[in-house]
Each structure stands twice: as C-alpha cells, then as structure tokens.
Scaffold this motif. Structure first.
Motif, PDB file in Angstrom:
ATOM      1  N   ASN A 207       0.804  -1.229   0.000  1.00 19.97           N
ATOM      2  CA  ASN A 207       0.000   0.000   0.000  1.00 19.97           C
ATOM      3  C   ASN A 207       0.839   1.282   0.000  1.00 19.97           C
ATOM      4  OD1 ASN A 207      -3.019  -0.701   0.284  1.00 19.97           O
ATOM      5  ND2 ASN A 207      -1.913  -2.155   1.576  1.00 19.97           N
ATOM      6  N   LYS A 208       2.122   1.102  -0.164  1.00 16.70           N
ATOM      7  CA  LYS A 208       3.016   2.276  -0.180  1.00 16.70           C
ATOM      8  C   LYS A 208       2.623   3.194  -1.345  1.00 16.70           C
ATOM      9  CE  LYS A 208       7.893   3.364  -0.630  1.00 16.70           C
ATOM     10  NZ  LYS A 208       9.203   2.790  -0.877  1.00 16.70           N
ATOM     11  N   GLY A 209       2.371   4.439  -1.035  1.00 16.87           N
ATOM     12  CA  GLY A 209       2.015   5.401  -2.079  1.00 16.87           C
ATOM     13  C   GLY A 209       0.572   5.290  -2.534  1.00 16.87           C
ATOM     14  N   LYS A 210      -0.129   4.267  -2.071  1.00 17.41           N
ATOM     15  CA  LYS A 210      -1.523   4.124  -2.507  1.00 17.41           C
ATOM     16  C   LYS A 210      -2.497   4.733  -1.510  1.00 17.41           C
ATOM     17  CE  LYS A 210      -0.526  -0.139  -4.974  1.00 17.41           C
ATOM     18  NZ  LYS A 210      -0.553  -1.595  -4.833  1.00 17.41           N
ATOM     19  N   LYS A 211      -2.046   4.876  -0.288  1.00 16.41           N
ATOM     20  CA  LYS A 211      -2.915   5.472   0.726  1.00 16.41           C
ATOM     21  C   LYS A 211      -2.799   7.003   0.628  1.00 16.41           C
ATOM     22  CE  LYS A 211      -4.684   1.920   2.697  1.00 16.41           C
ATOM     23  NZ  LYS A 211      -6.141   1.748   2.783  1.00 16.41           N
ATOM     24  N   GLU A 212      -3.822   7.641   1.150  1.00 19.34           N
ATOM     25  CA  GLU A 212      -3.878   9.096   1.041  1.00 19.34           C
ATOM     26  C   GLU A 212      -2.783   9.782   1.870  1.00 19.34           C
ATOM     27  OE1 GLU A 212      -7.440  12.387   1.324  1.00 19.34           O
ATOM     28  OE2 GLU A 212      -7.848  10.291   1.777  1.00 19.34           O
ATOM     29  N   TYR A 213      -2.403   9.095   2.955  1.00 19.31           N
ATOM     30  CA  TYR A 213      -1.432   9.699   3.869  1.00 19.31           C
ATOM     31  C   TYR A 213      -0.245   8.749   4.086  1.00 19.31           C
ATOM     32  CZ  TYR A 213      -5.672  12.335   4.783  1.00 19.31           C
ATOM     33  OH  TYR A 213      -6.794  13.068   4.635  1.00 19.31           O
ATOM     34  N   PRO A 214       0.880   9.306   4.508  1.00 18.48           N
ATOM     35  CA  PRO A 214       2.065   8.442   4.679  1.00 18.48           C
ATOM     36  C   PRO A 214       1.868   7.353   5.745  1.00 18.48           C
ATOM     37  CG  PRO A 214       2.671  10.765   4.771  1.00 18.48           C
ATOM     38  CD  PRO A 214       1.176  10.724   4.792  1.00 18.48           C
ATOM     39  N   LEU A 215       2.264   6.141   5.372  1.00 18.89           N
ATOM     40  CA  LEU A 215       2.168   5.025   6.322  1.00 18.89           C
ATOM     41  C   LEU A 215       3.402   4.967   7.223  1.00 18.89           C
ATOM     42  CD1 LEU A 215       0.877   2.263   3.880  1.00 18.89           C
ATOM     43  CD2 LEU A 215      -0.401   3.305   5.753  1.00 18.89           C
ATOM     44  N   TYR A 216       4.469   5.551   6.724  1.00 18.84           N
ATOM     45  CA  TYR A 216       5.732   5.508   7.469  1.00 18.84           C
ATOM     46  C   TYR A 216       6.341   6.910   7.467  1.00 18.84           C
ATOM     47  CZ  TYR A 216       8.367   1.755   9.681  1.00 18.84           C
ATOM     48  OH  TYR A 216       8.882   0.894  10.598  1.00 18.84           O
ATOM     49  N   PRO A 217       6.841   7.380   8.608  1.00 19.23           N
ATOM     50  CA  PRO A 217       7.436   8.731   8.620  1.00 19.23           C
ATOM     51  C   PRO A 217       8.876   8.728   8.099  1.00 19.23           C
ATOM     52  CG  PRO A 217       7.507   7.787  10.808  1.00 19.23           C
ATOM     53  CD  PRO A 217       6.848   6.754   9.937  1.00 19.23           C
ATOM     54  N   LYS A 218       9.347   9.931   7.836  1.00 16.28           N
ATOM     55  CA  LYS A 218      10.716  10.072   7.320  1.00 16.28           C
ATOM     56  C   LYS A 218      11.741   9.994   8.463  1.00 16.28           C
ATOM     57  CE  LYS A 218      13.528  13.500   4.899  1.00 16.28           C
ATOM     58  NZ  LYS A 218      13.606  14.877   4.428  1.00 16.28           N
ATOM     59  N   THR A 219      11.428  10.586   9.587  1.00 19.70           N
ATOM     60  CA  THR A 219      12.433  10.686  10.658  1.00 19.70           C
ATOM     61  C   THR A 219      12.042   9.899  11.910  1.00 19.70           C
ATOM     62  OG1 THR A 219      11.436  12.724  11.460  1.00 19.70           O
ATOM     63  CG2 THR A 219      13.234  12.942   9.883  1.00 19.70           C
ATOM     64  N   GLY A 220      11.137   8.971  11.744  1.00 23.36           N
ATOM     65  CA  GLY A 220      10.783   8.083  12.860  1.00 23.36           C
ATOM     66  C   GLY A 220      11.096   6.655  12.456  1.00 23.36           C
ATOM     67  N   ILE A 221      11.165   5.756  13.425  1.00 23.03           N
ATOM     68  CA  ILE A 221      11.488   4.364  13.097  1.00 23.03           C
ATOM     69  C   ILE A 221      10.248   3.480  13.124  1.00 23.03           C
ATOM     70  CG2 ILE A 221      12.063   3.555  15.448  1.00 23.03           C
ATOM     71  CD1 ILE A 221      13.876   2.672  12.147  1.00 23.03           C
ATOM     72  N   HIS A 222       9.209   3.939  13.812  1.00 21.51           N
ATOM     73  CA  HIS A 222       7.993   3.127  13.876  1.00 21.51           C
ATOM     74  C   HIS A 222       7.023   3.532  12.772  1.00 21.51           C
ATOM     75  CE1 HIS A 222       9.633   3.051  18.022  1.00 21.51           C
ATOM     76  NE2 HIS A 222       9.330   1.769  17.900  1.00 21.51           N
ATOM     77  N   TRP A 223       5.961   2.728  12.629  1.00 23.17           N
ATOM     78  CA  TRP A 223       4.919   3.118  11.671  1.00 23.17           C
ATOM     79  C   TRP A 223       4.384   4.492  12.030  1.00 23.17           C
ATOM     80  CZ3 TRP A 223       2.006  -2.061  12.757  1.00 23.17           C
ATOM     81  CH2 TRP A 223       1.832  -2.232  14.135  1.00 23.17           C
ATOM     82  N   SER A 224       3.838   5.203  11.046  1.00 25.83           N
ATOM     83  CA  SER A 224       3.305   6.532  11.348  1.00 25.83           C
ATOM     84  C   SER A 224       2.079   6.362  12.243  1.00 25.83           C
ATOM     85  CB  SER A 224       2.906   7.241  10.055  1.00 25.83           C
ATOM     86  OG  SER A 224       1.817   6.564   9.459  1.00 25.83           O
ATOM     87  N   HIS A 225       1.684   7.425  12.873  1.00 16.37           N
ATOM     88  CA  HIS A 225       0.505   7.353  13.736  1.00 16.37           C
ATOM     89  C   HIS A 225      -0.698   6.888  12.921  1.00 16.37           C
ATOM     90  CE1 HIS A 225      -1.866   8.179  17.240  1.00 16.37           C
ATOM     91  NE2 HIS A 225      -2.700   8.918  16.529  1.00 16.37           N
ATOM     92  N   TYR A 226      -0.771   7.399  11.723  1.00 15.85           N
ATOM     93  CA  TYR A 226      -1.860   7.014  10.807  1.00 15.85           C
ATOM     94  C   TYR A 226      -1.761   5.520  10.470  1.00 15.85           C
ATOM     95  CZ  TYR A 226      -4.175   6.658   6.223  1.00 15.85           C
ATOM     96  OH  TYR A 226      -4.954   6.266   5.161  1.00 15.85           O
ATOM     97  N   GLY A 227      -0.568   5.071  10.121  1.00 19.16           N
ATOM     98  CA  GLY A 227      -0.354   3.658   9.790  1.00 19.16           C
ATOM     99  C   GLY A 227      -0.655   2.756  10.973  1.00 19.16           C
ATOM    100  N   MET A 228      -0.274   3.203  12.150  1.00 20.55           N
ATOM    101  CA  MET A 228      -0.508   2.413  13.359  1.00 20.55           C
ATOM    102  C   MET A 228      -2.002   2.229  13.604  1.00 20.55           C
ATOM    103  SD  MET A 228      -1.554   2.820  16.719  1.00 20.55           S
ATOM    104  CE  MET A 228      -1.422   4.567  17.036  1.00 20.55           C
TER     105      MET A 228
END
Lengths: 473, 412
Positions: B178-199
């Motif tokens: 789903n990378k790039g297919k979701k409206e919002y980022p699933l993974y942040p640039k400067t974090g190591i965990h999934w994004s809050h949205y992805g989580m």
C-alpha cells in the motif's frame, strides 16, 4: 581534576577566579594556595598530606642550608634535601618497576619473588620533584634567596596551574613573582585567550586524534595490522601527544597569567625541527633546560673529553626517558633520542647541512615519529611488531572519506604544527602570543576564545574520551 | 553562567531526549573523600546535568552532523534524502542478522504448539509481523549497506508461519503493497515506527482479526477527522528526537486522525501482547485497556505493563500459568529489526507451561545464534582485530575470545 573537565571549567575555575579577583592583594597568595590544595586533594586526597609534609620539611632544610656558614654542612643539607625529594619520586614512581624487575630476575634464576604491594603513583610527582630540586639547588648555588614564608614555598610547589603536568617552573624564574607581582587587565585577558587556545588544542584536536591512535595502537596484537593503518595510527599519536601536552602547557601558562604569573614557554613548534638536537630545544623546553642546567652541566657539560661528553649526553636522555615513566619502553625512548643526539654531534650534523632544509626536516620528523612508537607501546615486543608492520609495505587502500572528522582534524593539526613553514607564520604567531594587543585584536581574540570555549564545552558534554597523557608523568 | 543556570535556572531549556541515566547527588563523607569516591561521583553528577548542558550537547551534535555527517544517537543511520533508519532494521532487511532457517522453524513449531494448546482451552494466538522501515523505504538506504536479501528472518517467518499453519498478520507486506496508494504516509521520514496514521490502520486490523478468531464483538476505533499537517507529532520523529540536534530535518506532511474508542461491543477478551516498541502507541492510546479489557503488554517479554506503572514488575514476578488461564488471546508482535531475538524467550516459557513433553532444543538454537554472531565478528576486520587484541591480553585463544564476545553481544 583535569583542566578539560566540566567540574574544573564550570565550578572550580569560575569560583576560584571570582574569589581571587575580589580579595585584597595580601590575600591573593593564600587564595591560590587554598585553591591549589583543593585542586590537588580532589585527585589525590591522601597524597596531599605527604606532599605538604615533605614540602614543609624541605623548606626548613633549605632554610638551614642557606643560613649555614660551613660549606660541608651546606652540602650535606643539600644532599639531604635532594635525597628527600628524589627518594619520594623513587619510592612512589619507581619502586614497583624495580621490584618487578628484581622478581623477573629471581624467577629467571629459580628464586622466590620478593613480596610487595604495589604503590599507587601520585599525580604530578615528577613535576613536583623537579621543582623542589630547583629550589634547593638554586638556593645552594646562590642564584636566588630562600623564601621567607613556608606558605609561599608551598604555593610555588603546589600552584595548581602547573603542579600536575608542568611546565617545570624553576624557582629562580618565579621567585620574584611569588612575593611581588603585578596584575593587569591585559594579563587576565591574555591569560584567558591562552587558556582557551590550550583547551581547544586538547579537546578539539588531541582527543579526536587520540581516539584513533588508541583504536589502532591500543590493540593487544598487531598481527593483522596493515602498513597503511599502522602509519595512520602513529601519525595520529604524533600529533595527539603534541596537541595534548602543548595544549596543557598553554592552559597552565594562561591560568598563571590570569593571576599575574609569567610561566616559561614549553613548546616552540617542535615538528618543524631539522635535527633531533633542535627538536629538544623546541619540545618540552622546560624539561630540556632543567636537564641541561641541573644534570648535564653538573656532569661536566661540554668541558669534558668527547667520549665522556657523549656518554653524559646519552645518560641525560636515558634519565629523561625514565622520568617519563617507570617502564623499559621509556628508557628505550630516551636512549633512542640520546643516540641520535650523539651521532648528530659526531657526524650527522654535517650531512644534514649538505642535504638541505627539506631533507633535514624529513629526517627529523621521521625519527621523532618513529620514536613515538616505543613511547606509546609499553610492551617492547609489541612495539617491535608495530615497527615491522610500519615497514612491511603491505599498504592497503583505505577510504579516509569515511572518517571525515579524523581526517579534517589531522589536517588541521598538521597545518598548525607546520605553521611556521608558511611565509607569514612567524608574524602571526608573534602577533597572537607575544605582542601587546590593540582593542581590535582584543575583540577578535575574545570572540575566538569564546567560540573555542563553547565548542569545547559542547565536545566535553557529549564525549567521555578525555584523558591527559602527561598526567601520568 | 552554567553554574548559575544549574542552581537558579535563568532560562527554561528543553531537556535532552532519549534514554539518559539519572545521577544522584553525591553524599559527602570523609571515607568517600579519602577513597576518591566522592570526587568521582561529584564529577559524574556535574557532567550529567550542568546548566545549559542540553544546548551544548545539541550544538555539538549539530556540528558533528553538519560538518562530518556523524550521528550521535545509538544505532541511528542517516539514509538518502535524510531518511532516518536504525541499523538493525537494515541488517534485518539485508539478511545480515539472519538466524538461520533451523532456528526459525523451531520457533514457529513452538508457536504452533502454543496455538494448538491454547485452542484446546478455547484461547487464541496471533503472530503480528509489524512493518520495517528498511523494507518500506529501501530506496533511501545508503548504497554501502547493500540490498535486500532472499534469506531474511522476516521472509523465513512468513514462509514458516504459513507452512505450519500459525495464525498471523503480515503488516510488513501490507504496508509495502500500500506504499504510495494510501492518502497519507504510512511511514514517517524521521521516525522508526509506523506513522501514527499507519498504526491506527494496523490497530483496526488487529482488532478485527481478534474479533473474527474469537467470534467476539469488540469496541471500535472511530475516526472523526484527520489533520494533515506540516508539524510532526507524537512519535513520528522519534529517531530525530533522539539525535538531539539544534535544527530539525525537513520533513513531510503527516496525518493525525482524531479518534475515539466507541464504547460499543459487548465483549472484552483479555489480550496479552508480547511485543517490541511497535505496540507502545497502541497501548498508549488505550487499546489494551478500552478494547481488550485489562489487557497486558509484556514488553520484550521482560517488563509487564500496566503493572510496571504502579510498581516494578518483571516477567519473573508473575505466575505464567495463572496469566494464561486468565487471558483469552496472546499476540506476539515484532518488527523485522527485532525478529532475530523474537519472541525473546516468550515462546519457550509459554510452551513449558503447556507441554512438558514438547522438546525444545534451546541449547541448539542458542548455539546457532552464537555461531552466526562469531561469523559477523569475523566479517568485520576492525572488530576481529579488537577481539584478537583482547584474546592476547587475556591469554586465551582467539576462538575462545570470539565465543565469549559473541555470547556477550547476544546477551546485550
């Protein structure tokens, strides 16, 4: 307490300076003395008592010697004073080494070893001893008069800027300043600038190079070491020891100047030397001149037969090596330098003249760099293995771009080490260190010093690697 | 100034981020003074927290990073276009920490055994493979770290979990698909965990799966609106925070749904989650408490939450058999960077409770890990030289020193 520690920079020094600048003139020496006792006790809380007791005793011995009319009694008291001070050094610094070697011999001949509990080495004892000796000998020679107050003598010996790692301040060069010195705002500022430069040399340059030198030369075995890494290691150490020790001397000179003292210079761009003889006029100058005036000249100096002269020269360097540490590698290092000094006097001097400045510099630089191998690696077997690796010619390609900090700092260290080769180098050095400042220069140096202090505090906040090499001597 | 700041507090300074050990103020006694202990502890105390220290540290970190590209946070690596990684994630993605198929087969066999034993008691197991940043953003991994491998712990776990029939959710694959297919980022640039949205998407899927396997009716996570902002919130920049720099990285916009846990659903099964840090955000938003009903988080199968908040509670402090009896679901969760040690002994401990006759050759698995670590040391010339030095210093053979170092590293 080391100068490049947060407790010294943020607590001890500011509090000490505030009190020192506020107290009236008659209390200034007492302030320095108390500050020095706190400073030394911090690192050697038990040895301070021995140090103060021996200093007290020595002061009275020398006082008696000075008052004595009889030459023999004078000499006896001098010998007693020397024995007291050298005895302390011998016991605390060399007893372990001596017993260790005796036991090795006993083991070799199948005898039981001598029972012995290791003696802890008090910090700065070598510097302490050499300073006490200058007092006794200078008074004996009539170069200076003894101090009136024991507190002034203890102050001379224990003054915290130079007690731990020099420069070795000879009594005759400071006697007047102890009892009657002038302080000015200019001195305080120049001292502050000098201190910050020294701190920068130590923290920003020597520590970075030291980490690399330790990584390479601190290994327990060099069997897998290639020649490229070996040369990087020894070059890192070459510049580390210079910036570490000269940085400490700068800080000591700067601190002294803030209090109105003028300590002697200890370094004069040693790595631009074109002979080992010249190197020793530029490296650890106060040790070199001490050895000359208090050992070499009493042994006969240049006024003896050539064979004796060369023997004395070598002996002086052997003792100088041993002064650095109770270990055979230091003895070997002293003999190594003594050897080159002797052959330079014998014939090499003329050859060096013929090969020109660049050739002479190359010779001297390589000899001094190679000498640092035995200085750094205590185990002689390992040191020999390191030499083998240096000359194994199995050079490998190392991508130094992966270590930009080390490479940048090494280049900066080399630039400043060879600064006097530049056409304007001498002029800039004199302007910074030896001339009176105009207001504009003060502002510039104030800015530079504050930036250096800020950078050093940043570096000290984030790293734990902060040892002073010369503290052990 | 730092002295005055320490005791008067001229200016409020943001504290440093990351795991920093607190130092106690030294207590003076003559005994401590003469032994040198007081001086040592006083220096440590001063070094630890002098006035303006955070500013000095951040300045030095910034200079080190800007001038020399050095990163002062443990295990952190700056990738292309300043995408931040942790090294163990890249090692996992490139297969450098691969523990071998034998170990993974054995681990999964144990999961299967636990699953069967729990099913017999009407309880469930779910293995969750959290996404890994290196798998998600391989294009930003520096070239010198290599490329993806076919022999990774993650790939072998997927293969074995499927083959042996253990129930699992593979978020790593789902995130990549789903990378790039979701409206919002699933993974942040400067974090190591999934994004809050992805989580939140993952949390929803876990709840739905648990609902399905247990045929329960659980509360739902409702999204009211989504804030799509330039400002980085929550833990979406957790590695950047740990780097303690002066100036922030240029970041991308991130999405922050406003959520509420609807108090509907009639069931509250007790779910125990044995997981790494990927479960923290879920736990903190109340999933264990409000959805699972007194659920517990056994962090790295070491610390027990929420009990730890009231008094220190380690795994050794709880009765595993009672804990199993009182729970309905066991979720084992880890990201790819932690699969080499997954599930941190949890499977063998549970297995011992269930099945005395099941034979788990723990010794063999551990030995396997040690040999892999020894190989890792041998592959690194500097490390090998260091170990050689230590061997000589300690007067033991190189092989013995390698073994000791490997064991030491694995126990870290």
């Amino acid at each position: 307490m080391v100068f490049s520690s947060t407790i010294f920079l943020l607590y001890f020094l500011p509090l000490f300076l505030v009190i020192y600048f506020l107290v009236p003139k008659w209390l200034k020496n007492t302030t320095i003395l108390l500050g020095s006792i706190v400073f030394y006790s911090w690192g050697a809380p038990t040895f301070i008592f021995i140090l103060m007791a021996s200093t007290f005793l020595d002061f009275h011995l020398v006082g008696m010697m000075h008052k004595s009319k009889e030459e023999k009694r004078k000499r006896d008291l001098l010998v007693l004073s020397i024995l007291l001070n050298v005895g302390l050094l011998a016991y605390f610094k060399y007893a372990n080494f001596f017993i260790e070697n005796i036991n090795s011999f006993f083991e070799y001949v199948g005898q039981a070893p001598v029972g012995w509990i290791d003696v802890a080495l008090p910090i700065g004892i070598s510097f302490y001893t050499f300073q006490t000796l200058t007092y006794s000998i200078d008074i004996y020679r009539g170069v200076s008069k003894p101090l009136d107050k024991v507190t002034d003598y203890i102050l001379y010996i224990m003054m915290f800027p130079q007690l731990i790692a020099g420069p070795i301040v000879r009594f005759n060069s400071i006697a007047e300043q102890i009892t009657n010195r002038k302080e000015s705002m200019d001195d305080r500022l120049l001292g502050f600038y000098r201190f910050c430069i020294g701190l920068g040399k130590k923290v920003l340059i020597a520590n970075v190079l030291g980490a690399k030198a330790d990584e390479i030369m601190g290994m327990g075995s060099f069997s897998t070491l290639d020649s490229t890494t070996a040369w990087i290691g020894i070059l890192a150490y070459t510049f580390q020891i210079y910036f570490d020790f000269s940085g400490y001397s700068d800080m000591a000179i700067g601190l002294g100047r803030m209090m109105g003292f003028r300590f002697p210079e200890n370094f004069d761009n040693p790595y631009i030397s074109k002979s080992i003889t010249e190197f020793w006029r530029r490296w650890h100058i106060t040790l070199g001149t001490w050895m000359r005036d208090y050992l070499y000249i009493p042994l006969g100096g240049n006024q003896v037969s050539p064979i004796r002269l060369y023997g004395n020269l070598w002996l002086v360097f052997l003792i100088s090596g041993l002064w650095h540490g109770a270990s055979w590698n230091f003895v070997a290092w002293g003999m190594y330098h003594g050897f080159f000094l002797v052959i330079e006097r014998l014939f090499l001097k003329d050859i060096l003249k013929k090969i020109g400045a660049l050739g002479s510099w190359c010779y001297c630089f390589i000899i001094s760099v190679l000498g640092w191998v035995i200085f750094r690696i205590e185990d002689m077997g390992l040191a020999m293995q390191y030499y083998q690796k240096l000359f194994a010619f199995d050079f490998v390609k190392i991508d130094l771009l992966n270590e930009p900090r080390f490479v940048s700092i090494l280049i900066i260290a080399m630039f400043f080490s060879f600064f006097l080769f530049l056409p304007f180098g001498k002029k800039i050095q004199d302007l910074i260190f030896f001339q009176n400042y105009k207001m504009r220069t003060h502002l510039l140096m104030w800015g530079v010093s504050m930036v250096l202090l800020y950078l050093c505090m940043g570096s000290l906040s984030t790293t734990g690697f902060n040892p002073f090499i010369y503290f052990r001597f | 100034m730092p002295l005055i700041q320490k005791y008067v507090g001229i200016k409020k300074i943001n504290p440093l981020k990351g795991a920093i050990e607190e130092k106690a103020s030294p207590q003076f006694s003559w005994k401590k003074w003469f032994s040198g202990e007081y001086a040592k502890s006083a220096e440590e105390y001063v070094n630890h927290g002098f006035g303006f220290k955070p500013i000095f540290v951040r300045s030095d970190n910034q200079l080190a990073y800007s001038l020399f590209g050095e990163v002062r946070a443990n295990n952190v690596l700056v990738g292309k276009e300043e995408y931040l990684f942790e090294k163990n994630y890249i090692e996992a993605y490139t297969g450098k920490d691969f523990i071998g198929i034998e170990s993974i087969e054995q681990n999964v066999r144990m999961f299967k055994n636990i699953q069967d034993s729990l099913w017999a008691r009407g309880k469930h197991v779910l293995v969750v493979l959290a996404p890994g940043k290196a798998s998600f953003y391989p294009e930003f991994i520096p070239d010198e770290y290599g490329t993806g491998s076919d022999s990774t712990n993650y790939l072998m776990y997927v293969q074995e979990l499927g083959k042996q029939g253990v129930d699992y959710l593979d978020f790593n694959a789902w995130f990549m698909q789903n990378k790039g297919k979701k409206e919002y980022p699933l993974y942040p640039k400067t974090g190591i965990h999934w994004s809050h949205y992805g989580m939140l998407l993952a949390a929803d899927s876990i709840i739905r799966r648990i609902e399905k396997v247990g045929e329960w009716d659980l509360p739902e996570i409702k999204w009211t609106n989504i804030e799509y902002v330039d400002e980085i919130r929550r833990i979406d920049d957790d590695i950047e925070q740990a780097m303690n720099l002066l100036f922030p990285f240029e970041n991308r916009k991130m999405a922050y749904p406003n959520i509420s846990i609807v108090n509907g659903g009639k069931d509250r099964p007790k779910v125990v989650c044995i997981a790494d840090s990927f479960f923290w955000e879920m736990f903190n938003m109340g999933i264990s408490d409000k959805v699972f009903g007194k659920g517990e988080f056994w962090y790295y199968f070491n610390t027990v939450y929420p009990q730890e908040y009231t008094r220190p509670t380690k795994m050794g402090d709880i009765n595993l058999s009672t804990a199993i009896d009182s729970s309905d679901v066991f979720v084992f969760m880890a990201t790819e960077g932690n699969l080499a040690h997954f599930p941190w002994g949890g499977h063998s401990a549970l297995n011992q409770v269930f099945s005395k006759e099941y034979s788990y050759d723990e010794k063999k698995v551990e030995e396997n890990k040690i040999q892999l670590k020894i190989q890792e040391i041998k592959n690194d010339q500097n490390w090998l030289r260091h170990v050689e030095g230590k061997a000589k210093k300690n007067g033991i053979s190189l092989d013995s020193m390698l073994y000791l170092d490997a064991v030491y590293m694995l126990n870290q």
